[in-house]
Design a protein around this motif. Structure first.
Motif, mmCIF file in Angstrom:
data_model
loop_
_atom_site.group_PDB
_atom_site.id
_atom_site.type_symbol
_atom_site.label_atom_id
_atom_site.label_comp_id
_atom_site.label_asym_id
_atom_site.label_seq_id
_atom_site.Cartn_x
_atom_site.Cartn_y
_atom_site.Cartn_z
ATOM 1 N N GLY A 37 0.800 -1.226 0.000
ATOM 2 C CA GLY A 37 0.000 0.000 0.000
ATOM 3 C C GLY A 37 0.828 1.269 0.000
ATOM 4 O O GLY A 37 0.288 2.368 -0.036
ATOM 5 N N ARG A 38 2.118 1.175 0.041
ATOM 6 C CA ARG A 38 2.998 2.346 0.021
ATOM 7 C C ARG A 38 3.616 2.501 -1.362
ATOM 8 O O ARG A 38 3.693 1.565 -2.137
ATOM 9 N N ARG A 39 4.093 3.687 -1.613
ATOM 10 C CA ARG A 39 4.717 3.987 -2.899
ATOM 11 C C ARG A 39 5.953 3.110 -3.132
ATOM 12 O O ARG A 39 6.292 2.754 -4.252
ATOM 13 N N THR A 40 6.620 2.743 -2.044
ATOM 14 C CA THR A 40 7.852 1.963 -2.141
ATOM 15 C C THR A 40 7.614 0.445 -2.086
ATOM 16 O O THR A 40 8.557 -0.316 -1.943
ATOM 17 N N ALA A 41 6.355 0.033 -2.174
ATOM 18 C CA ALA A 41 6.028 -1.399 -2.064
ATOM 19 C C ALA A 41 6.758 -2.204 -3.135
ATOM 20 O O ALA A 41 6.881 -1.778 -4.275
ATOM 21 N N ARG A 42 7.255 -3.366 -2.712
ATOM 22 C CA ARG A 42 7.889 -4.316 -3.626
ATOM 23 C C ARG A 42 7.290 -5.677 -3.352
ATOM 24 O O ARG A 42 6.994 -6.007 -2.211
ATOM 25 N N TRP A 43 7.131 -6.481 -4.398
ATOM 26 C CA TRP A 43 6.611 -7.834 -4.203
ATOM 27 C C TRP A 43 7.363 -8.820 -5.081
ATOM 28 O O TRP A 43 7.994 -8.446 -6.058
ATOM 29 N N GLU A 44 7.283 -10.069 -4.678
ATOM 30 C CA GLU A 44 7.836 -11.158 -5.473
ATOM 31 C C GLU A 44 7.113 -12.438 -5.099
ATOM 32 O O GLU A 44 6.572 -12.560 -4.003
ATOM 33 N N ASP A 45 7.096 -13.383 -6.022
ATOM 34 C CA ASP A 45 6.536 -14.701 -5.738
ATOM 35 C C ASP A 45 7.644 -15.567 -5.165
ATOM 36 O O ASP A 45 8.756 -15.607 -5.709
ATOM 37 N N ARG A 46 7.336 -16.250 -4.051
ATOM 38 C CA ARG A 46 8.310 -17.111 -3.389
ATOM 39 C C ARG A 46 7.704 -18.490 -3.178
ATOM 40 O O ARG A 46 6.563 -18.601 -2.757
ATOM 41 N N ARG A 47 8.465 -19.509 -3.459
ATOM 42 C CA ARG A 47 8.032 -20.884 -3.215
ATOM 43 C C ARG A 47 8.405 -21.243 -1.782
ATOM 44 O O ARG A 47 9.560 -21.103 -1.380
ATOM 45 N N ALA A 48 7.428 -21.678 -0.991
ATOM 46 C CA ALA A 48 7.664 -21.988 0.416
ATOM 47 C C ALA A 48 6.588 -22.946 0.906
ATOM 48 O O ALA A 48 5.666 -23.294 0.176
#
Length: 148
Positions: A55-66
Motif C-alpha cells: 500500500g505504500r509507494r515503495t512497495a515491492r513484491w515477489e513470488d516465493r516458493r515456500a
C-alpha cells in the motif's frame, strides 16, 4: 559443436532438478516442536506472494516458493530451515489475517516494516485456513485485525 549442445542440455537439466527440491523439510528440532504442538494444517511447496510495505509507494513484491505449517500456537512459513515468517504468542508485531476470495493474506508489522504473505490454499478451503490462522493470531501481536 554437438558436445557444447550436450553440455548445455545437462546444465539446464541440472538447474531444473535443483529447483524442484521440496521446501517442506524442517530441521529436526523445529519439526519436533510443531509436531508436539499438534499440526492443524500443513501445505508444501506453495507459491506465496511476498510484499514489503504493501500500500505504500515503495512497495515491492515477489513470488516465493515456500511451505506453511499451522499449529494451535504457531504459524510458520518456511523454505526448509530458512524461516520467512513465524507467528507465536510471543510475537509483538501487529498481525492480521484477511481473505480475498480464494486467497488468504497474512500481514505482520506496520508502515514501512509491514510485510504481507498471501497464498491460495491447495485444498481450496480458504475459509478454513483463515479461521485456523486467526485462531493463532488472536494469541499473538498487539491485537489481531482481521478483515474478511
Amino acid at each position: 559443436m554437438r558436445t557444447a549442445a550436450t553440455v548445455l542440455v545437462f546444465f539446464f537439466l541440472g538447474i531444473v532438478a535443483c529447483g524442484a527440491r521440496s521446501t517442506a523439510e524442517l530441521p529436526a528440532q523445529l519439526e519436533a516442536r510443531v509436531t508436539s504442538e499438534g499440526v492443524v494444517r500443513r501445505a508444501a511447496d506453495l507459491i506465496f506472494r511476498y510484499t514489503e510495505a504493501p500500500g505504500r509507494r515503495t512497495a515491492r513484491w515477489e513470488d516465493r516458493r515456500a511451505s506453511i505449517v499451522v499449529t494451535p500456537k504457531t504459524i510458520l512459513i518456511h523454505k526448509n530451515a530458512k524461516i520467512g515468517l513465524e507467528i507465536t504468542p510471543r510475537t509483538r508485531r501487529d498481525v492480521a489475517v484477511e481473505r480475498d476470495g480464494s486467497r488468504v493474506r497474512l500481514r505482520a508489522g506496520q508502515g514501512r516494516s509491514e510485510e504481507l504473505w498471501s497464498f491460495v490454499p491447495p485444498d481450496g478451503d480458504a475459509a478454513g485456513w483463515t479461521k485456523d490462522l486467526r485462531a493463532v493470531t488472536r494469541k499473538a501481536g498487539r491485537g489481531s485485525k482481521g478483515g474478511e
